[in-house]
Design a protein around this motif. Structure first.
Motif, PDB file in Angstrom:
ATOM      1  N   GLU A  80     -25.986  22.985 -30.976  1.00 36.22           N
ATOM      2  CA  GLU A  80     -26.530  22.701 -29.573  1.00 36.22           C
ATOM      3  C   GLU A  80     -26.355  21.107 -29.045  1.00 36.22           C
ATOM      4  O   GLU A  80     -25.960  20.975 -27.913  1.00 36.22           O
ATOM      5  N   GLN A  81     -26.702  20.301 -30.083  1.00 32.95           N
ATOM      6  CA  GLN A  81     -26.441  18.889 -29.669  1.00 32.95           C
ATOM      7  C   GLN A  81     -24.908  18.479 -29.480  1.00 32.95           C
ATOM      8  O   GLN A  81     -24.761  17.879 -28.599  1.00 32.95           O
ATOM      9  N   LEU A  82     -24.135  19.162 -30.033  1.00 28.45           N
ATOM     10  CA  LEU A  82     -22.695  18.656 -30.116  1.00 28.45           C
ATOM     11  C   LEU A  82     -22.243  19.440 -28.579  1.00 28.45           C
ATOM     12  O   LEU A  82     -21.429  18.500 -28.097  1.00 28.45           O
ATOM     13  N   VAL A  83     -22.565  20.594 -28.257  1.00 25.59           N
ATOM     14  CA  VAL A  83     -22.313  21.170 -26.957  1.00 25.59           C
ATOM     15  C   VAL A  83     -22.818  20.352 -25.877  1.00 25.59           C
ATOM     16  O   VAL A  83     -22.052  19.964 -24.921  1.00 25.59           O
ATOM     17  N   ARG A  84     -24.344  19.678 -25.986  1.00 23.22           N
ATOM     18  CA  ARG A  84     -24.786  19.358 -24.957  1.00 23.22           C
ATOM     19  C   ARG A  84     -23.942  17.813 -24.858  1.00 23.22           C
ATOM     20  O   ARG A  84     -23.865  17.065 -23.683  1.00 23.22           O
ATOM     21  N   THR A  85     -23.767  17.109 -25.922  1.00 21.60           N
ATOM     22  CA  THR A  85     -23.187  15.867 -25.880  1.00 21.60           C
ATOM     23  C   THR A  85     -21.808  15.924 -25.100  1.00 21.60           C
ATOM     24  O   THR A  85     -21.496  14.865 -24.334  1.00 21.60           O
ATOM     25  N   MET A  86     -20.923  16.915 -25.753  1.00 22.52           N
ATOM     26  CA  MET A  86     -19.657  17.130 -25.074  1.00 22.52           C
ATOM     27  C   MET A  86     -19.523  17.293 -23.635  1.00 22.52           C
ATOM     28  O   MET A  86     -18.582  16.697 -22.811  1.00 22.52           O
ATOM     29  N   LEU A  87     -20.750  18.463 -23.297  1.00 25.87           N
ATOM     30  CA  LEU A  87     -20.719  18.506 -21.752  1.00 25.87           C
ATOM     31  C   LEU A  87     -21.148  17.439 -21.136  1.00 25.87           C
ATOM     32  O   LEU A  87     -20.796  17.207 -19.857  1.00 25.87           O
ATOM     33  N   GLU A  88     -22.139  16.665 -21.635  1.00 23.62           N
ATOM     34  CA  GLU A  88     -22.427  15.344 -20.592  1.00 23.62           C
ATOM     35  C   GLU A  88     -21.479  14.324 -20.470  1.00 23.62           C
ATOM     36  O   GLU A  88     -21.295  13.925 -19.441  1.00 23.62           O
ATOM     37  N   HIS A  89     -20.451  14.374 -21.747  1.00 29.27           N
ATOM     38  CA  HIS A  89     -19.542  13.534 -21.630  1.00 29.27           C
ATOM     39  C   HIS A  89     -18.607  13.942 -20.651  1.00 29.27           C
ATOM     40  O   HIS A  89     -17.823  12.934 -19.737  1.00 29.27           O
TER      41      HIS A  89
END
Length: 291
Positions: free
Chosen positions: A147-156
Motif C-alpha cells: 500500500e505504501q509503495l503504491v501510494r508513494t509511486m502514485l504521489e510521485h
C-alpha cells in the motif's frame, strides 16, 4: 531454504539491525529496506527479487520467538566456531575437519536413536513450521508495504503530472477577420507570440490552415485567464479569444482524494499530452473542411 544455508546468513545484517533489536525495530527496518528494493521499483535489477525474498525470510524468522531463538543458537555457534578455527594452525585445522566429519557420519548412522537434536535440526524444524503455518505478521507487513509503495509511486507520478501536464487545461482558441490572402488579416505566428507572451509562458501555439484562426496553450491558468480578459490584438482587426474547454475545479483541490483519486488523476494527467496533439489535429482538420 535449509537451516544450514540460513545459518550461514546473518539475518540481522540483512535488515541492518543489532542482535538485540526489538520486534518494533525489526519491523521498521524491514519496511524501509523492502520499499527500497521492491522488484516493482527496480525492474532492471535482477537481484531485487532475491534481496526482497531474503528480507521477508529475515522478518519471518526474527519476529517469531521460537524460530529466532533457534536461529540465534546456530548463529552464535557459527561465530564461536569461526573464532576457534582462526586460532588453530593448519595441521590442527585438518584434524578438526576430520573429527567433525566423523561426528557427522556417526550422527547419520545413529539417527534412528534418541541422540539429542543439533541446533541446525531445531532451526530446520522451526523453518518448516513457519512454512506450514505461514506468517501472519509477514503477510500484514507486506500488505502495508505494498500500500505504501503504491501510494508513494502514485504521489510521485501525480507530482510529475501536475508540473508537466496542467497546461493542457489552459487552451484558448483565437479568431480574427481574415481575407484569403497572404496577410492573414495582419496576424502571423510571430505577431501572435508577441501579443500573447506578455501574459506568461506559452507551451504551444498552432496556426490553423484556415485563415483567421489559431490555438494557444499557456503553462499556467493565470496566464490564460489574463490573456482571455485583456488581449484584444490589433485595433483595426481585434482578436476574439475563447476557451477550448472551460477549466473545472483546480487540481490543487484534487490532492485531498484517496489512493483511487490519485490514480484517476494521474491517468488523466498522463493522457493529456496525447490529448493535446489530438485536439490540435482535430482543429486543423475541421478548419480544412470548412475551407
Amino acid at each position: 531454504m535449509s537451516a544450514a544455508k540460513i545459518g550461514d546468513i546473518n539475518l540481522y545484517e540483512i535488515l541492518g539491525v543489532e542482535f538485540e533489536a526489538e520486534q518494533a525495530d525489526i519491523r521498521k527496518a524491514y519496511r524501509k529496506k523492502a520499499l527500497e528494493c521492491h522488484p516493482d521499483k527496480n525492474p532492471d535489477n535482477p537481484k531485487a527479487a532475491e534481496l526482497f525474498h531474503e528480507l521477508s525470510r529475515a522478518l519471518e524468522i526474527l519476529t517469531d520467538i521460537s524460530a529466532r531463538s533457534a536461529y540465534d543458537k546456530v548463529l552464535k555457534a557459527k561465530k564461536a566456531a569461526e573464532v576457534r578455527t582462526k586460532q588453530l594452525d593448519s595441521k590442527r585445522q585438518k584434524l578438526k575437519a576430520d573429527l567433525e566429519q566423523r561426528e557427522k557420519d556417526a550422527s547419520y548412522i545413529q539417527s534412528y536413536s534418541t541422540v539429542p537434536k543439533t541446533d541446525e535440526e531445531v532451526l530446520q524444524e522451526q523453518i518448516e513450521r513457519l512454512r506450514r503455518e505461514g506468517s501472519k505478521l509477514l503477510e500484514e507487513e507486506q500488505r502495508l508495504m505494498r500500500e505504501q509503495l503504491v501510494r508513494t509511486m502514485l504521489e510521485h507520478q501525480y507530482a510529475q503530472a501536475k508540473t508537466s501536464c496542467d497546461s493542457s487545461a489552459h487552451r484558448i482558441k483565437l479568431k480574427w477577420k481574415a481575407e484569403k490572402d497572404k496577410s492573414n488579416g495582419g496576424y502571423s505566428y510571430e505577431d501572435l507570440t508577441i501579443f500573447l507572451k506578455k501574459y506568461g509562458e506559452i507551451t504551444a501555439l498552432v496556426m490553423s490552415k484556415k485563415m483567421g484562426s489559431a490555438l494557444v496553450e499557456f503553462k499556467t491558468l493565470e496566464a490564460a485567464e489574463m490573456a482571455l480578459t485583456y488581449e484584444k490584438g490589433r485595433l483595426q482587426n481585434p482578436l476574439h479569444l475563447e476557451w477550448v474547454s472551460v477549466p473545472g475545479v483546480k487540481v490543487a483541490n484534487e490532492t485531498r482524494g484517496s489512493i483511487l483519486d490519485y490514480e484517476d488523476l494521474v491517468m488523466r494527467k498522463l493522457r493529456q499530452a496525447e490529448e493535446r496533439q489530438r485536439l490540435i489535429a482535430q482543429m486543423l482538420a475541421e478548419d480544412e473542411a470548412e475551407g
